[in-house]
Scaffold this active site. Structure first.
Site, short mmCIF file in Angstrom:
data_model
loop_
_atom_site.label_atom_id
_atom_site.label_comp_id
_atom_site.label_asym_id
_atom_site.label_seq_id
_atom_site.Cartn_x
_atom_site.Cartn_y
_atom_site.Cartn_z
N ASP A 146 0.83 -1.20 0.00
CA ASP A 146 0.00 0.00 0.00
C ASP A 146 0.87 1.26 0.00
O ASP A 146 0.37 2.37 -0.13
CB ASP A 146 -1.00 0.00 1.16
CG ASP A 146 -0.35 -0.14 2.53
OD1 ASP A 146 0.89 -0.21 2.61
OD2 ASP A 146 -1.11 -0.19 3.53
N LYS A 165 -1.03 -9.49 2.87
CA LYS A 165 -0.31 -9.03 4.05
C LYS A 165 -1.21 -8.15 4.90
O LYS A 165 -1.93 -7.30 4.37
CB LYS A 165 0.96 -8.26 3.67
CG LYS A 165 1.78 -7.80 4.89
CD LYS A 165 3.14 -7.28 4.50
CE LYS A 165 3.08 -5.88 3.92
NZ LYS A 165 2.60 -4.86 4.90
N GLU A 177 9.07 -4.48 11.05
CA GLU A 177 9.46 -3.15 10.56
C GLU A 177 9.82 -2.22 11.71
O GLU A 177 9.09 -2.13 12.70
CB GLU A 177 8.35 -2.51 9.73
CG GLU A 177 8.74 -1.12 9.23
CD GLU A 177 7.79 -0.53 8.20
OE1 GLU A 177 8.06 0.61 7.76
OE2 GLU A 177 6.81 -1.19 7.82
#
EC number: 2.1.2.11
Length: 267
Positions: free
Chosen positions: A46, A115, A184
């Site tokens: 995205d 995801k 992340e």
């Protein structure tokens, strides 16, 4: 000819200690190049909203955006495992919508997996989607769809409370059925611990070298992003001046009448 990569191949890579390579991709020609280079996984992120559409963050991205770009990548018939992001509001509101939208990315987009951002809080969603035989990659740590709650793009897991939460998140998404997890923006030592304790592959982005694999945004590694690049990005090329030179040369030749020539014209 290389066979198509499956989730079993990705899990085998972790078991055998082979690092997993992953990049974002949003279009057909780039997907062709990536696949020719032998990338293991392609993520239609995205992040397309930021690097392609110019939004300040990923929140405005829609399901229609994701399906469009996933289709474009899949048309390249990559051997890499294709994973599509579930955008904001596509899985948070209710379980029926989550299952439907995950199914759309597989059926209409052609992705092999989806995801989802979140840990313990989205474990029931992961379980519901995997019960439909749709593979799921989880995403914990710095989750861009949660930027307002986090107060911006901040490294997560630096104190003991946050670290314990991320360890719980990693266990929860694995138990829920995720076949891999993106880590992340977390300290390298914490990522190393999660990787060693996890039975599924970890894909790092700003999470140090101990993860089972790495993912970056393609525009970042090519030097095409106008906006600030975070510390974890490594620029492997600086294509912006190359592209600018080509465009400038074209403009100049058109203005001077040097293009098109006879060789560019039909008889």
């Amino acid at each position: 000819m290389k066979k198509a990569t499956t989730i079993l191949d990705i899990q085998k890579m972790k078991a055998e200690g082979e690092k997993i390579s992953m990049l974002t991709c949003y279009d057909y020609p780039t997907a062709r190049i990536m696949d020719d280079c032998g990338i293991d996984m392609i993520l239609i992120g995205d992040s397309v909203g930021v690097v392609y559409a110019g939004y300040d963050n990923t929140l405005p991205v829609t399901m229609e955006d994701m399906i469009y770009h996933t289709r474009a990548v899949v048309r390249a018939q990559p051997k890499a495992l294709v994973v599509a992001d579930m955008p904001f509001l596509s899985y948070q509101t209710d379980m029926v919508s989550a299952r439907l939208n995950a199914g759309r990315l597989i059926k209409e987009g052609g992705a092999a997996a989806v995801k989802i951002e979140g840990g313990v809080n989205v474990a029931p969603v992961i379980e519901a989607i995997t019960s439909m035989d749709i593979p799921v990659v989880a995403h914990i740590g710095l989750t861009p769809q949660s930027l307002h709650r986090m107060g911006g793009y901040r490294v997560q897991g630096r104190n003991n409370e946050q670290a314990e939460k991320l360890l719980a998140d990693a266990r929860a998404v694995e138990s829920a059925g995720a076949f891999a997890v993106v880590l992340e923006g977390i300290p390298a030592a914490l990522a190393a611990r999660i990787t060693s304790e996890s039975g599924i592959p970890t894909i790092g982005i700003g999470a140090g070298p101990s993860c089972d694999g790495q993912v970056l945004v393609i525009h970042d590694i090519l030097g095409l992003c106008e906006k600030y690049a975070p510390k974890f990005v490594k620029r492997y090329a600086d294509l912006k001046p190359v592209i600018a030179q080509a465009i400038s040369s074209y403009i100049q030749e058109v203005k001077e009448g040097a293009f098109p020539t006879e060789g560019n014209s039909f008889n």
